[in-house]
Each structure stands twice: as structure tokens, then as C-alpha cells.
Design an enzyme around this catalytic site. Sequence first.
Site, PDB file in Angstrom:
ATOM      1  CB  SER A   1      -0.897  -0.021   1.240  1.00 55.55           C
ATOM      2  OG  SER A   1      -1.871   0.983   1.149  1.00 55.55           O
ATOM      3  CD  GLU A   2      -0.554   4.014  -3.434  1.00 58.23           C
ATOM      4  OE1 GLU A   2      -0.676   2.775  -3.281  1.00 58.23           O
ATOM      5  OE2 GLU A   2      -1.290   4.691  -4.173  1.00 58.23           O
ATOM      6  CG  ASN A   3      -1.137   4.047   2.968  1.00 59.50           C
ATOM      7  OD1 ASN A   3      -1.057   3.059   2.231  1.00 59.50           O
ATOM      8  ND2 ASN A   3      -1.908   4.063   4.030  1.00 59.50           N
TER       9      ASN A   3
ATOM     10  CB  SER B   1       6.194   4.130  -0.006  1.00 60.50           C
ATOM     11  OG  SER B   1       5.130   3.332  -0.450  1.00 60.50           O
TER      12      SER B   1
END
Lengths: 216, 216, 215, 215
Positions: free
Chosen positions: A45-47, A87
Amino acid sequence: MDPQIIIARRVARELRSGNLVNLGIGIPTLVANYVPADLKVFFQSENGLIGTGPIPEQGMAHPLLTDAGGRPISALPGAATFDSAMSFGLIRGGHVDVTVLGGLQVDADGHLANWMIPGKMVPGMGGAMDLVSGARRVIVAMQHAAKGKSKIVAKCSLPLTSARPVDLVVTDLAVIGFARGKATLMETAPGVGVAEVMAVTEADLTIPGTVPEMKL
Amino acid sequence: MDPQIIIARRVARELRSGNLVNLGIGIPTLVANYVPADLKVFFQSENGLIGTGPIPEQGMAHPLLTDAGGRPISALPGAATFDSAMSFGLIRGGHVDVTVLGGLQVDADGHLANWMIPGKMVPGMGGAMDLVSGARRVIVAMQHAAKGKSKIVAKCSLPLTSARPVDLVVTDLAVIGFARGKATLMETAPGVGVAEVMAVTEADLTIPGTVPEMKL
Amino acid sequence: MKPISVEEAVAMIPSGASIMVGGFMGVGTPERLLDEVVRQQKAGLTLISNDAATPGKGVGKLFDAALVSRLTATHIGLNPKAQQQMLANQIAVDLIPQGTFVERIRAGGCGLGGVLTPTGVGTLVADGKRLIEVHGESFLLETALRAQFALVHAFLADYLGNLTYALTARNFNPVMAMAADTVIVTAEHIVPVGVIAPDHVVTPAPLVDYLIANG
Amino acid sequence: MKPISVEEAVAMIPSGASIMVGGFMGVGTPERLLDEVVRQQKAGLTLISNDAATPGKGVGKLFDAALVSRLTATHIGLNPKAQQQMLANQIAVDLIPQGTFVERIRAGGCGLGGVLTPTGVGTLVADGKRLIEVHGESFLLETALRAQFALVHAFLADYLGNLTYALTARNFNPVMAMAADTVIVTAEHIVPVGVIAPDHVVTPAPLVDYLIANG
């Protein structure tokens, strides 16, 4: 079968054990539901998380553990969290093996437009441009047509997400690849004929001698 | 008093509570011994540590806790460790308040040469160039002369460490600043006269009306 | 991540390969891998390493065995053998500032073409490099650096390949673990999945290709 | 680091200031500081934040109170008020790719002039930017981004100011804590020195200027 489920199931078959995979919002998110249990895929999840798990049980959600839309998720054993520089280092640096993104248009050269409709929808590109520029393999998961108009176009009329072409498009009707840089019909959905796909596709498609049916 | 101790004690007086300080090898390392106990200074070791402590007691050294020379050190309560990207982010980004470095030459414009002697000593610059480019304040701690030759020169003959001038030079004879870009005699060591400093200094020094004696 | 023996791991590295090796003066260096590189006599290596350590320690062993033909480093002053080999032109040496060294590797691992740094402007380091002005300030363009192999030393590795590092042994290991085609890791301890809390993982598992198994 | 009340901290921020605010869709955002910014009606802010969150949450509160006049962000599609204010030209908005956003802030905090990224080449994002070729590949030059204030939310802060973050609330906080003239932090828990192990510190104490005290 629901068109979205056809797409999600077919995309899931592209994932390999050990892959680091980033799923965009919308149809791509559904892909996680169809990955076989014995396939060890890492979802990012790119967060800031690798090892996203399912939506937590009632009462178990934590406000500091969310997906990129801010919704509660869980984390699998062996998950890792990190800051946004890491990320996107993972994303831009080619460490994400597969990204699955939604699309507004993909054209005959494999160019994707998925982040804005001038004068109408200007939300910002978020992580989409980095994902298309940096992931090893870019798969677009989208309906073949919207409001009767083909989303597989001759030339994108909407602003591009990246100059880098995508690798594969999976729709409710077909799988389209870009061997030698040109849109090529790889597979058709169950019960869908080649002629039917061609009829609803604006882009010129290269049609190989045999076009197998999607395995789902 | 030993010349090195004069230098170290005088430099220690430049440090302020809360400062993040990086000490180079040689004389600069001695500075830590003369910081008053009530002054809360953070010492950085550029191999990845803030909060360096004294040499460990016999039998307490850990092979994975060392200074930039690879020698065992300890860490104070509240220490932080990090990778080299962070370490030099701190240095280059202006988060290091003071760096104290040794020098081969400093010239009348405040330029420092301290990393190579062509044809003779070519060890590599390590972190010196980043420290001089990025630290808020650069203090050079060195003997005033070596083998009878002034190290405060008119113009550096050795390759520069940085185009950025240093802020202060502390030697066993004098403190030299660079107000308005020109070498200025700020203080003399105990028992040393202005004339004596000028006699052993190659660079032209600006001499203010009063030149106080170093407080140690 | 695939567990592997140290012999098999090093057998994958051809002579003449480019290798990044973690560690700072031999602290945080995968010694078992280097011992095996020496045993298998992998020669003509392009070594990317902060320093040359000291003879007998860390990458110093590669100079003892004269296996290095090109070196990118920041400081080799504490290894007289590396100095001798450089001065005798047995090794082509590129000495660069330490902050530049780590940013070039980070750029290589993060898909950046390079970074603009003030470090080295107006010095010998600027020779042959592009000077780029941003808002009236001059910076050197320093380009990305990658290698075929990264040899990394961790403190804990779990069964998936998640890594943590200890104290000052972290140094260049995490950035190198992102900047090579193949990443091979030794760890002080191999532990079950879940022993390392998600917030404490420094190198996430998908970055690790091979972990040297115990025994 | 100096402990301070939330009222005093926000009183330091003038109207018209540039502020970076940590958080991703309101997760990991220093809500107490934003509530106080709204209470003290600091207007005309230049906001640097990944997104606009949602009305009533995180930086969304600043749009509710119409305090933002310039915004640099990556995605504001989930906040209709921010969208409206942008379309009505009440806010000058610069929407940039998320990887570029974080690298520009990191560059600002690490003393780099900028970075070369492939992201955005051949798209609208490239308009007006320098294209730089390295080894035959084209990159956009993206320059460093800094602010006067960074408002950061941590999980643990010790008495010195060392910070850790929890799970996905880390996001942009650590890079922002390096890229502003003044760094103000809220923490879920303030703990004694030594509670956070050195290897677990993400933001070292010297980066923190002010910590909002409990009570």
C-alpha cells in the site's frame, strides 16, 4: 459472471510467488480476493506498508493502519511499514514487480491515461505516474468500454499518465498485450468472440492466428 | 598547557546546549573531553549515530558500535542510529550545527584544504567535503604551524575541501575569524602576543583594536 | 527470498562482476561472503564500498587477495595495501565524497537518474561533471550508481527476508540492498516471521533475493 | 527541543506562512495543531501536504475554514471543498506526482538542490521543467521543496525529542521533519529517555524544535 470479477480473476493469474504487487483503487483492489492461498504475494500500500491484510474484524481496526484511501486494513505476519520516500523508492526503483491500475483510456501504443479529464476531473495523479514509470510490469484493469465508448482507443485524447507504455490490459472482454509495441488481442473472455471484441474496440488490434479464451 | 589541549578547550567553548556537533578525527575528537557536563550537546558520528558516548569500560565494547574510524565507542541514553543516507542528509541539510575538522591549510579567504597532498597523501575525502559544504558552522582545529611553516596561508596550495569558507579557525596560538570574508585575529592564546601570531602567520591578518586573550 | 549456502551464493558471482559491499571500516560487512569470495578467487572485481577497511578485515580481505580491479569509495587511507595497489595502478580508484557516494547509490536503488549536490562544487571533485544552477545556486549533477550484486549484512533476518540492522552496522547496507540486480544477505540471527515488528523492519523482504542459511 | 503548549506553538506561525503537514488522508496528521491553527485563524497559508484529506479530518479542516491560499499536493480528489476552492480559483494548486512530492521534500531536508526523476517525462507534469539526459535516458529535474514550518505527528516522543511513528501514520512525517525551518511535533505518547531504543528512532532529537506538551 460480473464483469469486474472476470477482470479481477484474470489479473490475479498474472501474479507469481514472491511478487511485490501494488493495486490501485477500484477494480484493481478486487484482485487480492482471487489470489490462490498458496501463492505468496506481497501487497504494497503506497502509504507505507508491505503485507496488507484483509479488512479487520469488527472492533479490531486501528486508526493508524489504513490503505491509501484512508480506510482501515490489517497487516499480515511479516508486514513492514516505512515512510513515503521508501515507498516510492520501491515503486520508482523497479522493486514493485506488478502494479495493477484502473484506466480511462489505453491506446494502440499502450499509453495509459488515467488521472484527469480536463475541465472535469482534476483530482491529482497521486502515485499513478510513479507506478507506471517505475513498476516492472504495468497491468491496466478496466471495463472495455464506458457509456458505449471504447476505452481502448487509437490515440489517447486525455493527458497521459506516463510516456512508458503499459504491459497488459485486462478488460471484461479481452486481454490485450503490446508485443512489438502494438495492441495485440491475446485472449477473449469466456463466450466472447474475436469479432465482438473488434467491434467494440476503437484501436486497431493485431489478431494472432489463435486467440485462446481467458482462463479464470 | 599542551597545544592540542589549548585548541580542544577553546573549541569546546563554541558549543551551545542543544547543538548537533560532528567532530573529525585527530584534535577535533579531543573537544568532547572539555564540554562542561551541564551542556547538552549531541555528538554525531557520521557512520550512523547521534549520542556518542565515551570509550566503553573493559569488556563492554560491542563490535557493531564504533566510531567513524572503526574503534569501539558507547552510546548515551537517548542515542539514535541510522543509515548513511540519513547521516549525510543531516550533514548536508544543515542539521549539524557545528563541525570541527582538522586542517592542512586555511587561507586568508577562509578556504580549507584538508583532504589530500597531491603525489603524497591520497586517502580520499570521506565525509569532509559534505561536512564543510553542509554544516551550519565549520570550525577548523589545528596547530598554527607544521614543521615551521604556517598553516594559515595567503592562498591554499593544496586542493580545496569546499568552495565554502570556514567560520572559525582555532590554533594553539590564536582564534581567527572571517568577518567580511577576511582572516581576522579574534583572540590570542594565553601568553602569546599579537606580534608573535603575525610573525608565524603567512596570511595577512586583519587586527582589530583589541585582541583579547583566549578563555579556556 | 531464497535461502542458500554461502558457497552457492558466491558461485553465482562471476569474476569481473560489480559488487556493492555494506559496512563502514569493516563494521556491518558480510564477512562470510567475503571469505568465500576469496576462497573461490573471484578476481577482477569492480568494488563499490565506502572504504577499504583494514588488511584482514571486511573488504580489506579483497585487497589482501588482490581481487579488486576497480574501486569506488570515499576513503581508503587506513588500508596501506589498497593505497599501494592504487599507487601502483593495479586498481582504478574513484574517490568521491561520502554523502555523494550514498546518494548516488540511493538514486540507483530508487529509480532516480541522479541528484544535485552542493558538495564538491569548486573542488577537484567537480572535474568533468555537469554544474546545474537552481535558484541561483550551483550544484553538481551526481548520477545514479548500481551494481550487479549487493552483499549486505543484517542483524536480524526473518524467514521472509525482512531485515533489521544493529547500531552503527547499518550504515550503507539498506541503500545497497536496493541498488543491485541481485541482493545477497548474511544475518547475525535468522528468526521466525513476526519476530521483527513491522515498524522495525528497515529492509522489506521483497528486496532480498538470497539469504545465507545457517550451518 | 523545547516543550511548548499548542497555543504557544501555533502563535509562532504567522498568517501567510508556508507549512508542511504530515499525514496521508488524515492518518498521521497532527490534529491538535490543525485545530489550533483554525482556532487562531491563521489565514493565507501555503500548504504542502500529500492530499486534502476529507472535510473535518486532518488538513481538511484548513479547507473547511478557508485558510489555504496555495497548495502543493498529489491528490485532492477526496475532498470536495478543496476541489471547489481550486476550481473557483480561491486556491492556487500545484498537483505533482507523489514520488516527486516526497523526493522534493527529502531534497529540501537533505541539502540537495533537486533530483532527476523519470516520472512525468512526456506528460503535462514536464511543462516548464528542465529535461536532463543521463546515459541516454531522459529525466525531469525536480527541485527541492522546503517550508517555514513542519507540523509533524509522531507515535512516541522521548524527553529529548527522539521520535518513532506507528504503522501507516509514518508516511511523510519523517521527511517533513527535516525540511522546515521550524519543526513542531505532536506525539501520541511522551516517554522518558531510553524508552525508544537507538535502532528504533526514526527522527533523531536534534531535528525537533518544539514538542507539544501534554495537558
